[in-house]
Design an enzyme around this catalytic site. Structure first.
Site, mmCIF file in Angstrom:
data_model
loop_
_atom_site.group_PDB
_atom_site.id
_atom_site.type_symbol
_atom_site.label_atom_id
_atom_site.label_comp_id
_atom_site.label_asym_id
_atom_site.label_seq_id
_atom_site.Cartn_x
_atom_site.Cartn_y
_atom_site.Cartn_z
ATOM 1 N N GLU A 56 52.407 18.180 53.105
ATOM 2 C CA GLU A 56 51.496 19.148 52.480
ATOM 3 C C GLU A 56 51.614 20.484 53.202
ATOM 4 O O GLU A 56 50.762 21.349 53.059
ATOM 5 C CB GLU A 56 50.065 18.634 52.466
ATOM 6 C CG GLU A 56 49.491 18.312 53.815
ATOM 7 C CD GLU A 56 48.092 17.711 53.722
ATOM 8 O OE1 GLU A 56 47.162 18.488 53.537
ATOM 9 O OE2 GLU A 56 47.964 16.473 53.824
ATOM 10 N N CYS A 90 47.460 13.651 52.351
ATOM 11 C CA CYS A 90 47.964 12.655 53.312
ATOM 12 C C CYS A 90 48.500 11.395 52.641
ATOM 13 O O CYS A 90 48.968 10.484 53.316
ATOM 14 C CB CYS A 90 46.864 12.270 54.295
ATOM 15 S SG CYS A 90 46.218 13.681 55.175
ATOM 16 N N HIS A 106 44.943 5.443 57.696
ATOM 17 C CA HIS A 106 45.172 6.880 57.857
ATOM 18 C C HIS A 106 44.115 7.378 58.852
ATOM 19 O O HIS A 106 42.932 7.101 58.695
ATOM 20 C CB HIS A 106 45.032 7.607 56.515
ATOM 21 C CG HIS A 106 44.901 9.090 56.686
ATOM 22 N ND1 HIS A 106 45.835 9.831 57.376
ATOM 23 C CD2 HIS A 106 43.933 9.978 56.301
ATOM 24 C CE1 HIS A 106 45.463 11.100 57.393
ATOM 25 N NE2 HIS A 106 44.306 11.215 56.759
HETATM 26 P P1 HMG Z 1 31.489 17.865 62.925
HETATM 27 O O1 HMG Z 1 30.479 18.683 62.278
HETATM 28 O O2 HMG Z 1 32.346 18.507 63.929
HETATM 29 O O3 HMG Z 1 30.968 16.657 63.720
HETATM 30 O O4 HMG Z 1 32.390 17.281 61.760
HETATM 31 P P2 HMG Z 1 29.671 15.685 63.578
HETATM 32 O O5 HMG Z 1 28.462 16.431 63.863
HETATM 33 O O6 HMG Z 1 29.758 14.874 62.302
HETATM 34 O O7 HMG Z 1 30.020 14.756 64.791
HETATM 35 C C1 HMG Z 1 31.134 13.936 64.775
HETATM 36 C C2 HMG Z 1 30.759 12.654 65.527
HETATM 37 O O8 HMG Z 1 30.542 13.001 66.903
HETATM 38 C C3 HMG Z 1 29.457 12.010 65.038
HETATM 39 O O9 HMG Z 1 29.653 10.602 65.137
HETATM 40 C C4 HMG Z 1 28.439 12.456 66.074
HETATM 41 O O10 HMG Z 1 27.342 11.577 66.202
HETATM 42 C C5 HMG Z 1 29.289 12.463 67.334
HETATM 43 P P3 HMG Z 1 29.402 9.678 63.822
HETATM 44 O O11 HMG Z 1 28.021 9.921 63.384
HETATM 45 O O12 HMG Z 1 30.424 10.170 62.795
HETATM 46 O O13 HMG Z 1 29.707 8.320 64.308
HETATM 47 N N1 HMG Z 1 28.764 13.325 68.409
HETATM 48 C C6 HMG Z 1 28.778 12.989 69.696
HETATM 49 N N2 HMG Z 1 29.192 11.872 70.335
HETATM 50 C C7 HMG Z 1 29.066 11.837 71.694
HETATM 51 N N3 HMG Z 1 28.537 12.851 72.425
HETATM 52 C C8 HMG Z 1 28.110 13.977 71.829
HETATM 53 C C9 HMG Z 1 28.219 14.081 70.403
HETATM 54 N N4 HMG Z 1 27.905 15.046 69.490
HETATM 55 C C10 HMG Z 1 28.235 14.562 68.277
HETATM 56 N N5 HMG Z 1 27.599 14.978 72.563
HETATM 57 C C11 HMG Z 1 34.294 16.338 60.760
HETATM 58 C C12 HMG Z 1 33.275 16.218 61.871
HETATM 59 C C13 HMG Z 1 35.145 15.093 60.711
HETATM 60 C C14 HMG Z 1 33.571 16.479 59.426
HETATM 61 C C15 HMG Z 1 35.159 17.578 61.041
HETATM 62 O O14 HMG Z 1 35.912 17.346 62.201
HETATM 63 C C16 HMG Z 1 36.105 17.925 59.913
HETATM 64 O O15 HMG Z 1 35.767 18.629 58.968
HETATM 65 N N6 HMG Z 1 37.386 17.414 59.998
HETATM 66 C C17 HMG Z 1 38.393 17.654 58.986
HETATM 67 C C18 HMG Z 1 38.223 16.760 57.774
HETATM 68 C C19 HMG Z 1 38.527 15.312 58.044
HETATM 69 O O16 HMG Z 1 39.227 14.957 58.965
HETATM 70 N N7 HMG Z 1 38.031 14.411 57.148
HETATM 71 C C20 HMG Z 1 38.286 12.994 57.270
HETATM 72 C C21 HMG Z 1 38.324 12.275 55.940
HETATM 73 S S1 HMG Z 1 39.368 13.095 54.755
HETATM 74 C C22 HMG Z 1 41.001 12.708 55.264
HETATM 75 O O17 HMG Z 1 41.202 11.869 56.066
HETATM 76 C C23 HMG Z 1 42.118 13.489 54.653
HETATM 77 C C24 HMG Z 1 42.729 14.535 55.557
HETATM 78 O O18 HMG Z 1 43.532 13.906 56.540
HETATM 79 C C25 HMG Z 1 43.538 15.537 54.735
HETATM 80 C C26 HMG Z 1 44.586 15.011 53.757
HETATM 81 O O19 HMG Z 1 44.418 14.051 53.044
HETATM 82 O O20 HMG Z 1 45.598 15.706 53.678
HETATM 83 C C27 HMG Z 1 41.693 15.361 56.283
#
Ligand code: HMG
Length: 410
Positions: A81, A113, A244
């Site tokens: 991609e 992906c 993935h």
């Molecule tokens: P965010 O806002 O950075 O993080 O977004 P959050 O607030 O959701 O926190 C993440 C985790 O950290 C949570 O755990 C928190 O509790 C924890 P969970 O509730 O999920 O178990 N946390 C902590 N833990 C320990 N100590 C602390 C602490 N603070 C918070 N102090 C998000 C996270 C994944 C949304 C962001 O990184 C993002 O937008 N990533 C990109 C999109 C993505 O990877 N999506 C995944 C599914 S889609 C996919 O896989 C396709 C893709 O690969 C693309 C394609 O297909 O080409 C992306």
């Protein structure tokens, strides 16, 4: 007739940024990156690398390791991609660099992906259709994950490639006959024309991934053969589950979902695990999922190469022990399409299962945040290979609107 992966080879860029350094620079708690997302480090491409060199470097390593002549390849598919042109496919640039014969079907595949799996399935069908002609396809999944600086996705960037030789002599993974699919038009992650960084609705993308897992695994489970008994769990039939992995914690969430669905469908098993569900899931995760995530925790999201980097890391670690055992694999591509499928590591599992990933990871050079930001800003500059560069090809820059590449002199 068996069809599957005869050999695989991984490639990752030579620079690595420890995730603590990026978390500190962005004012994010280190524990959020480490425990919350499961990320340890991020692969960073130097200016002399782009998706074409990642793919070609993986392909060159594969052809060398398998001692296969470029003249033996009748189909070359590059899944990405991170396209570098709206018309000219990455695949034809790779075809030229690898010196593959002219009598070859060559194209690029895009579906976020999922494209690597689409390419693997397309190549496997082509090999099956050739029957006695013993066709061989080269499938390469390669990507550079980019999100805007200081966005939540930034901590999940990465880059890498996996090249797979697909044919009848599947010494690495014999593909199962059945798969489970799930497609849905969703706006969870996309990259409009002209944008270099992805746009993402992060929390929604996690929900879309899990909904697609429900659909794909739900479609696969009744097709498992021999048919599952009423108290029998599918997950007992596989040694490992690979997902993935945009970040390792996503695979942990996915495993929880899959194990719950599987056990709920097996009534006796559900009665046994339901009272201690968290412990049962944690034990299954440690045994069946965590070993496949070690490498990608040190690479980051390599988009369509991610699942296959998990496979390369697992097989390198445990390949010889897995002879005769099955694996379950879940591929998700935003937008979206997902596929659940299985493969068997043949009983004669040998050095073919060594994709060379561990040696590449060990040879990387650690960089700091200013160096990462400079690399981010000069992604299309091209340049000379840095010291210790392990690849065969470099991107030297764009001249007259054409991208130019060179073989590294050694
Ligand atoms: P965010 O806002 O950075 O993080 O977004 P959050 O607030 O959701 O926190 C993440 C985790 O950290 C949570 O755990 C928190 O509790 C924890 P969970 O509730 O999920 O178990 N946390 C902590 N833990 C320990 N100590 C602390 C602490 N603070 C918070 N102090 C998000 C996270 C994944 C949304 C962001 O990184 C993002 O937008 N990533 C990109 C999109 C993505 O990877 N999506 C995944 C599914 S889609 C996919 O896989 C396709 C893709 O690969 C693309 C394609 O297909 O080409 C992306």
């Amino acid at each position: 007739m068996t069809v599957g992966i005869e050999r695989l080879a991984a490639y990752v860029p030579p620079w690595v940024l420890p995730i603590e350094a990026l978390a500190d620079a962005r004012g994010v708690a280190r524990e959020k990156a480490r425990a919350g997302l499961g990320v340890e480090a991020m692969a960073v491409t130097p200016p002399c690398e782009d998706v074409v060199t990642l793919a070609a470097n993986a392909g060159a390593r594969l052809l060398r390791a398998a001692a296969v002549s470029p003249d033996d390849i009748g189909m070359l598919l590059v899944a990405t991609e991170t396209a570098v042109d709206h018309a000219k496919p990455v695949a034809i640039l790779v075809h030229g660099l690898l010196g593959i014969r002219a009598q070859c079907r060559v194209f690029e595949l895009k579906h976020a992906c999922y494209a690597g799996t689409a390419a693997l399935m397309t190549a496997a069908d082509w090999v099956r259709a050739g029957a006695a002609r013993r066709r061989r396809a080269l499938v390469i999944a390669a990507d550079v994950a980019r999100y805007p600086l200081r966005s939540p996705g930034e901590l999940t960037q990465g880059a890498g490639a996996v090249a797979m030789l697909v044919g009848n002599d599947a010494a690495v993974l014999q593909l199962g006959a059945e798969t489970g699919l799930h497609a849905a038009d969703v706006w969870d992650f996309w990259r409009p024309l002209g944008h270099r960084e992805a746009l993402v609705d992060g929390k929604y993308s996690v929900d879309c991934y899990l909904a697609a897992l429900d659909g794909a695994f739900g479609a696969y489970r009744p097709r498992e053969w021999p048919e599952l008994g009423p108290g029998e769990a599918f997950t007992d039939r596989v040694a490992h589950l690979l997902f993935h992995a945009p970040f390792p914690k996503m695979a942990m969430k996915a495993h929880r979902r899959l194990a719950t669905l599987d056990w709920q469908a097996a009534r006796e098993r559900w009665a046994a695990v339901a009272p201690r569900l968290d412990d049962a899931i944690a034990e299954a995760y440690a045994a069946q999922v965590a070993p496949g995530l070690e490498a990608v925790a040190r690479i980051g999201n390599a988009y369509t190469a991610s699942l296959y980097l998990c496979l390369a890391g697992l097989l390198e670690r445990e390949g010889r022990r897995l002879g005769g055992r099955r694996l379950g694999l879940f591929s998700y591509g935003s937008g979206s399409c997902a596929e659940f499928f299985t493969g068997t590591v043949p009983g004669r599992a040998s050095e073919a299962t060594d994709g060379g990933l561990g040696r590449l990871l060990a040879a990387r050079t650690e960089i700091d945040v200013p160096a990462y930001e400079r690399a981010f800003a000069s992604a299309d500059a091209g340049g000379d290979p840095p010291a210790g560069f392990q690849g065969d090809f470099v991107f030297t820059g764009v001249r007259a609107e054409r991208r130019e590449y060179a073989r590294v002199a050694r």
